[in-house]
Scaffold this motif. Structure first.
Motif, mmCIF file in Angstrom:
data_model
loop_
_atom_site.group_PDB
_atom_site.id
_atom_site.type_symbol
_atom_site.label_atom_id
_atom_site.label_comp_id
_atom_site.label_asym_id
_atom_site.label_seq_id
_atom_site.Cartn_x
_atom_site.Cartn_y
_atom_site.Cartn_z
ATOM 1 N N ILE A 38 3.051 9.533 -2.620
ATOM 2 C CA ILE A 38 1.967 9.380 -3.346
ATOM 3 C C ILE A 38 2.412 10.671 -3.505
ATOM 4 C CG2 ILE A 38 -0.361 9.551 -3.869
ATOM 5 C CD1 ILE A 38 -1.080 7.881 -2.210
ATOM 6 N N SER A 39 2.175 11.674 -3.117
ATOM 7 C CA SER A 39 2.579 13.784 -2.821
ATOM 8 C C SER A 39 3.945 13.713 -4.170
ATOM 9 C CB SER A 39 2.589 13.933 -1.228
ATOM 10 O OG SER A 39 3.134 15.306 -1.711
ATOM 11 N N GLN A 40 5.184 12.606 -3.200
ATOM 12 C CA GLN A 40 6.491 13.125 -3.945
ATOM 13 C C GLN A 40 6.306 12.205 -5.607
ATOM 14 O OE1 GLN A 40 8.934 10.497 -1.853
ATOM 15 N NE2 GLN A 40 9.204 12.126 0.231
ATOM 16 N N ALA A 41 5.461 11.814 -5.506
ATOM 17 C CA ALA A 41 5.919 10.681 -6.999
ATOM 18 C C ALA A 41 4.212 11.959 -7.941
ATOM 19 C CB ALA A 41 5.183 9.825 -7.148
ATOM 20 N N TYR A 42 3.189 12.147 -6.941
ATOM 21 C CA TYR A 42 2.703 13.673 -8.039
ATOM 22 C C TYR A 42 3.860 15.112 -8.291
ATOM 23 C CZ TYR A 42 -0.750 17.002 -8.979
ATOM 24 O OH TYR A 42 -1.294 18.035 -9.616
ATOM 25 N N GLN B 237 1.049 -1.067 0.112
ATOM 26 C CA GLN B 237 0.014 0.254 0.244
ATOM 27 C C GLN B 237 0.954 1.061 -0.339
ATOM 28 O OE1 GLN B 237 -3.000 -0.221 0.105
ATOM 29 N NE2 GLN B 237 -3.478 2.235 -0.266
ATOM 30 N N ALA B 238 0.426 2.030 -0.380
ATOM 31 C CA ALA B 238 1.871 3.624 -1.001
ATOM 32 C C ALA B 238 0.950 4.080 0.189
ATOM 33 C CB ALA B 238 1.078 4.175 -2.505
ATOM 34 N N GLN B 239 2.255 5.244 0.952
ATOM 35 C CA GLN B 239 1.800 5.771 1.492
ATOM 36 C C GLN B 239 1.665 7.170 1.095
ATOM 37 O OE1 GLN B 239 5.868 5.280 3.795
ATOM 38 N NE2 GLN B 239 5.104 3.667 4.474
ATOM 39 N N ALA B 240 1.126 8.113 2.240
ATOM 40 C CA ALA B 240 0.653 9.485 1.393
ATOM 41 C C ALA B 240 1.075 10.718 0.851
ATOM 42 C CB ALA B 240 -0.593 9.985 2.621
ATOM 43 N N ASP B 241 2.935 9.930 1.657
ATOM 44 C CA ASP B 241 3.734 11.292 1.159
ATOM 45 C C ASP B 241 4.329 10.135 0.075
ATOM 46 O OD1 ASP B 241 5.028 9.070 2.511
ATOM 47 O OD2 ASP B 241 7.128 10.095 2.981
#
Length: 83
Positions: A70-74, A64-68
């Motif tokens: 996901i934010s870094q990838a975005y 499961q991807a962590q929110a941080d």
């Protein structure tokens, strides 16, 4: 550049090329040329499937991807200019 980054780059390139082949085929008046574009379109989709499966096999088990993350990838990909 890691193997995973290379595979992702290849996959993104294939997606872009396949999109172009679809556009070219739909706008093509010459039937043999249209068929050639459609052949490339189908081949591109096959290559995308293979690349995606390779990426999955190299990644191992998915988590499961962590929110941080996901934010870094975005942030990383939203700052890239389209080609």
């Amino acid at each position: 550049m890691t193997d995973q980054e290379r595979i992702t780059d290849f996959l993104c390139s294939e997606k872009k090329m396949t999109s172009n082949y679809d556009t070219y085929a739909s706008e093509c008046v010459n039937i043999p040329l249209r068929d050639a574009f459609l052949g490339l379109f189908n081949q591109g989709h096959h290559t995308q499937t293979e690349l995606f499966q390779l990426a999955q096999s190299k990644a191992g088990t998915s988590e499961q991807a962590q929110a941080d993350k996901i934010s870094q990838a975005y942030t990383k990909f939203s700052n890239q200019k389209p080609t």
